[in-house]
Enzyme design. Structure first.
Site, short mmCIF file in Angstrom:
data_model
loop_
_atom_site.label_atom_id
_atom_site.label_comp_id
_atom_site.label_asym_id
_atom_site.label_seq_id
_atom_site.Cartn_x
_atom_site.Cartn_y
_atom_site.Cartn_z
N GLY A 122 0.76 -1.24 0.00
CA GLY A 122 0.00 0.00 0.00
C GLY A 122 0.79 1.29 0.00
O GLY A 122 0.21 2.36 0.16
N ASP A 153 -5.34 -5.46 -5.60
CA ASP A 153 -4.23 -6.42 -5.48
C ASP A 153 -4.80 -7.81 -5.16
O ASP A 153 -5.92 -7.94 -4.66
CB ASP A 153 -3.26 -6.00 -4.35
CG ASP A 153 -1.88 -6.63 -4.53
OD1 ASP A 153 -0.93 -5.90 -4.90
OD2 ASP A 153 -1.72 -7.86 -4.30
N ASP A 185 -7.62 -10.83 -8.52
CA ASP A 185 -6.82 -10.73 -9.74
C ASP A 185 -7.41 -9.65 -10.65
O ASP A 185 -8.53 -9.79 -11.15
CB ASP A 185 -6.83 -12.10 -10.44
CG ASP A 185 -6.05 -12.10 -11.75
OD1 ASP A 185 -5.67 -11.02 -12.23
OD2 ASP A 185 -5.84 -13.20 -12.28
N ASP A 200 2.48 -1.16 -10.23
CA ASP A 200 3.76 -1.70 -9.74
C ASP A 200 3.60 -3.23 -9.65
O ASP A 200 4.35 -3.90 -8.95
CB ASP A 200 4.01 -1.08 -8.35
CG ASP A 200 5.42 -1.29 -7.83
OD1 ASP A 200 6.33 -1.50 -8.66
OD2 ASP A 200 5.60 -1.26 -6.60
N LYS A 234 5.19 -1.07 -14.29
CA LYS A 234 6.47 -1.75 -14.06
C LYS A 234 6.56 -2.95 -14.99
O LYS A 234 5.58 -3.66 -15.21
CB LYS A 234 6.55 -2.24 -12.61
CG LYS A 234 7.80 -3.07 -12.38
CD LYS A 234 8.23 -3.10 -10.97
CE LYS A 234 7.44 -4.08 -10.13
NZ LYS A 234 7.87 -3.98 -8.73
C1 LIG Z 1 5.96 -4.90 -5.71
S1 LIG Z 1 4.35 -5.28 -5.11
C2 LIG Z 1 3.56 -3.71 -5.17
C3 LIG Z 1 4.00 -2.74 -4.10
C4 LIG Z 1 3.09 -1.54 -3.99
N1 LIG Z 1 3.20 -0.67 -5.17
C5 LIG Z 1 3.38 -0.70 -2.77
O1 LIG Z 1 3.92 0.41 -2.95
O2 LIG Z 1 3.08 -1.13 -1.66
C6 LIG Z 1 3.63 -6.12 -6.46
C7 LIG Z 1 2.19 -6.54 -6.22
O3 LIG Z 1 1.60 -6.96 -7.46
C8 LIG Z 1 0.52 -7.80 -7.09
N2 LIG Z 1 -0.04 -8.51 -8.26
C9 LIG Z 1 0.59 -9.38 -9.08
N3 LIG Z 1 -0.27 -9.86 -10.01
C10 LIG Z 1 -1.47 -9.28 -9.78
C11 LIG Z 1 -2.76 -9.38 -10.39
N4 LIG Z 1 -2.98 -10.18 -11.44
N5 LIG Z 1 -3.76 -8.63 -9.89
C12 LIG Z 1 -3.57 -7.83 -8.82
N6 LIG Z 1 -2.37 -7.69 -8.19
C13 LIG Z 1 -1.33 -8.40 -8.66
C14 LIG Z 1 1.15 -8.72 -6.05
O4 LIG Z 1 0.18 -9.35 -5.26
C15 LIG Z 1 2.02 -7.72 -5.26
O5 LIG Z 1 1.39 -7.28 -4.08
#
Ligand SMILES: C[S@@+](CC[C@H](N)C(=O)[O-])C[C@H]1O[C@@H](n2cnc3c(N)ncnc32)[C@H](O)[C@@H]1O
Length: 199
Positions: free
Chosen positions: A53, A74, A93, A115, A155
Site C-alpha cells: 500500500g 491487489d 486478480d 507496480d 512496471k
Molecule cells: C511490488 S508489489 C507492489 C507494491 C506496492 N506498489 C506498494 O507500494 O506497496 C507487487 C504486487 O503486485 C501484485 N499482483 C501481481 N499480479 C497481480 C494481479 N494479477 N492482480 C492484482 N495484483 C497483482 C502482487 O500481489 C504484489 O502485491
C-alpha cells in the site's frame, strides 16, 4: 566510506517505515511523479498491484492531497490501517473477468499506476514473460479505461517484451518512455514505462 547496496536498501526501508509507509517502493513513485507529473489533486487513480500500500498511501497523502479517488487492487489485502478515505480497495486478480468488471465500473481514470509484479521463480525467462503479461494487461485496461490526456505508469522486468509494450504505448500516448528510478535497487531488472497525455 562506500555505501553498500544492502546499506542503501536498509536506509530506504527504514526511512519508509519511519514515514509510515509499508514498503520502500514509495520512493520510486515519488521520483517518477517528480519527473513526469503523473497525478494531480482531484484525479481518479487506479493503482494495480497496490499491496502492501505504499503507492496508494503516497498518492492519497502527497499527490491527491486527500482530494480525489484511488481504486487500489491487489491479489492481497492492503496493509494500511486505517485505509485512507479516498481509497476503494478491491482484492483479487485485476485481470479476472469479475475483478476487471469492478475496476471498469469504478472508472474511467485520470491516471493508472501499476507496480504489479509476478511471484518471482528465479528463472529469468519465466519471470520476464509473466511480467510482460501483466504489463500488456494494464496497457489494454488503460486503452479502455484511461481518459483522454490521462497518464500511465507500468512496471516491467527488462529482458522480455518491454520494447514491444513501449511500441504499443507510443500509439496510445503523445509521449511514452522507459524510466529507471534511482530508488530502484541496482541489482533489480525492473524498469518503468511511462505514457503521458493519452490521445
Ligand atoms: C511490488 S508489489 C507492489 C507494491 C506496492 N506498489 C506498494 O507500494 O506497496 C507487487 C504486487 O503486485 C501484485 N499482483 C501481481 N499480479 C497481480 C494481479 N494479477 N492482480 C492484482 N495484483 C497483482 C502482487 O500481489 C504484489 O502485491
Amino acid at each position: 566510506m562506500a555505501v553498500s547496496r544492502r546499506d542503501k536498501a536498509d536506509f530506504f526501508t527504514k526511512k519508509a517505515h519511519s514515514e509510515g509507509y509499508p514498503a520502500r517502493s514509495v520512493y520510486k513513485l515519488e521520483e517518477i511523479n517528480a519527473a513526469h507529473r503523473i497525478i494531480k489533486p482531484g484525479d481518479t487513480v487506479l493503482d494495480v498491484g497496490a499491496a502492501p500500500g505504499s503507492w496508494t498511501l503516497y498518492t492519497h497523502r502527497e499527490l491527491l492531497k486527500g482530494r480525489g479517488r484511488i481504486v487500489s487492487c491487489d491479489l492481497n489485502p492492503l496493509s494500511l490501517d486505517p485505509i485512507p478515505p479516498t481509497v476503494t480497495e478491491i482484492t483479487g486478480d485485476a485481470f479476472s473477468r469479475e475483478i476487471r468488471a469492478r475496476l471498469v465500473a469504478e472508472g474511467p481514470y485520470d491516471a493508472i499506476i501499476s507496480d504489479a509484479a509476478p511471484m518471482t521463480t528465479g528463472n529469468r525467462i519465466v519471470d520476464t514473460t509473466r511480467s510482460e503479461y501483466l504489463a500488456e494487461q494494464v496497457v489494454m485496461l488503460s486503452e479502455e479505461q484511461l481518459k483522454p490526456h490521462g497518464n500511465l505508469v507500468i512496471k516491467i522486468f527488462q529482458g522480455g517484451g518491454e520494447q514491444e509494450v513501449l511500441k504499443t504505448m507510443r500509439g496510445l500516448f503523445r509521449k511514452a518512455k522507459a524510466f529507471k528510478p534511482k530508488a530502484s535497487r541496482d541489482d533489480s531488472f525492473e524498469i518503468f514505462l511511462i505514457g503521458l497525455d493519452k490521445y
